[in-house]
Design a protein around this motif. Structure first.
Motif, PDB file in Angstrom:
ATOM      1  N   ARG A 240       0.837  -1.199   0.000  1.00  0.00           N
ATOM      2  CA  ARG A 240       0.000   0.000   0.000  1.00  0.00           C
ATOM      3  C   ARG A 240       0.866   1.241   0.000  1.00  0.00           C
ATOM      4  O   ARG A 240       1.895   1.276   0.658  1.00  0.00           O
ATOM      5  N   GLU A 241       0.447   2.259  -0.747  1.00  0.00           N
ATOM      6  CA  GLU A 241       1.208   3.490  -0.868  1.00  0.00           C
ATOM      7  C   GLU A 241       0.444   4.658  -0.252  1.00  0.00           C
ATOM      8  O   GLU A 241      -0.789   4.628  -0.188  1.00  0.00           O
ATOM      9  N   PRO A 242       1.168   5.693   0.162  1.00  0.00           N
ATOM     10  CA  PRO A 242       0.499   6.888   0.694  1.00  0.00           C
ATOM     11  C   PRO A 242      -0.365   7.567  -0.368  1.00  0.00           C
ATOM     12  O   PRO A 242      -0.027   7.556  -1.554  1.00  0.00           O
TER      13      PRO A 242
ATOM     14  N   GLU B 277       0.709   7.076  12.976  1.00  0.00           N
ATOM     15  CA  GLU B 277       2.171   7.139  12.944  1.00  0.00           C
ATOM     16  C   GLU B 277       2.752   5.952  12.165  1.00  0.00           C
ATOM     17  O   GLU B 277       3.735   6.081  11.446  1.00  0.00           O
ATOM     18  N   GLN B 278       2.121   4.784  12.285  1.00  0.00           N
ATOM     19  CA  GLN B 278       2.616   3.598  11.592  1.00  0.00           C
ATOM     20  C   GLN B 278       2.252   3.613  10.102  1.00  0.00           C
ATOM     21  O   GLN B 278       3.069   3.262   9.252  1.00  0.00           O
ATOM     22  N   GLU B 279       1.033   3.999   9.769  1.00  0.00           N
ATOM     23  CA  GLU B 279       0.556   3.940   8.381  1.00  0.00           C
ATOM     24  C   GLU B 279       1.004   5.152   7.557  1.00  0.00           C
ATOM     25  O   GLU B 279       1.174   5.040   6.345  1.00  0.00           O
TER      26      GLU B 279
END
Length: 124
Positions: free
Chosen positions: A53-55, A72-74
């Motif tokens: 998965r990408e931002p 914070e993690q994702e």
């Protein structure tokens, strides 16, 4: 690449209402009705979040519909999932599904998107 593709669509005279892509590893629906090419799609659906998965950018309706997970993690990564499309009464209904639990994902406040025969987006 996009400019070349739009030039080919415009030259062909064929009307393209929607462009779907799956290579980007994110879930997004982009609506750009001001595109200059008369025959080019105004709606772009990206459904490639099944693996890495990408931002994604934060949602910006009525142009950009996304579901970033801002922890914070994702760090704004798109939810894992896929897009489902169904034709009914001259429209295409698109929904984005969460791979974790099968529920519909809210994409920038909307869960369902209709695209009519002219290529116009109607978000529900």
């Amino acid at each position: 690449y996009t400019d070349t593709l739009f030039a080919i669509i415009n030259r062909s005279g064929a009307r393209v209402q929607l462009m779907m892509a799956g290579h980007d590893h994110s879930l997004q629906l982009l609506n750009y009705p001001e595109r200059v090419c008369d025959n080019c799609p105004k709606v772009f659906a990206i459904s490639g979040a099944g693996a890495k998965r990408e931002p994604v950018k934060s949602p910006n309706p009525p142009s950009e519909f996304t579901h970033p997970i801002n922890t914070e993690q994702e760090r704004g990564a798109s939810a894992g999932g896929f897009m489902v499309g169904e034709f009914a009464s001259g429209t295409l209904m698109l929904r984005f599904i969460n791979a974790a639990d099968g529920t519909e994902l809210p994409m920038g406040g909307a869960k369902r998107f209709q695209i009519d025969e002219s290529g116009r987006l109607l978000a529900e």
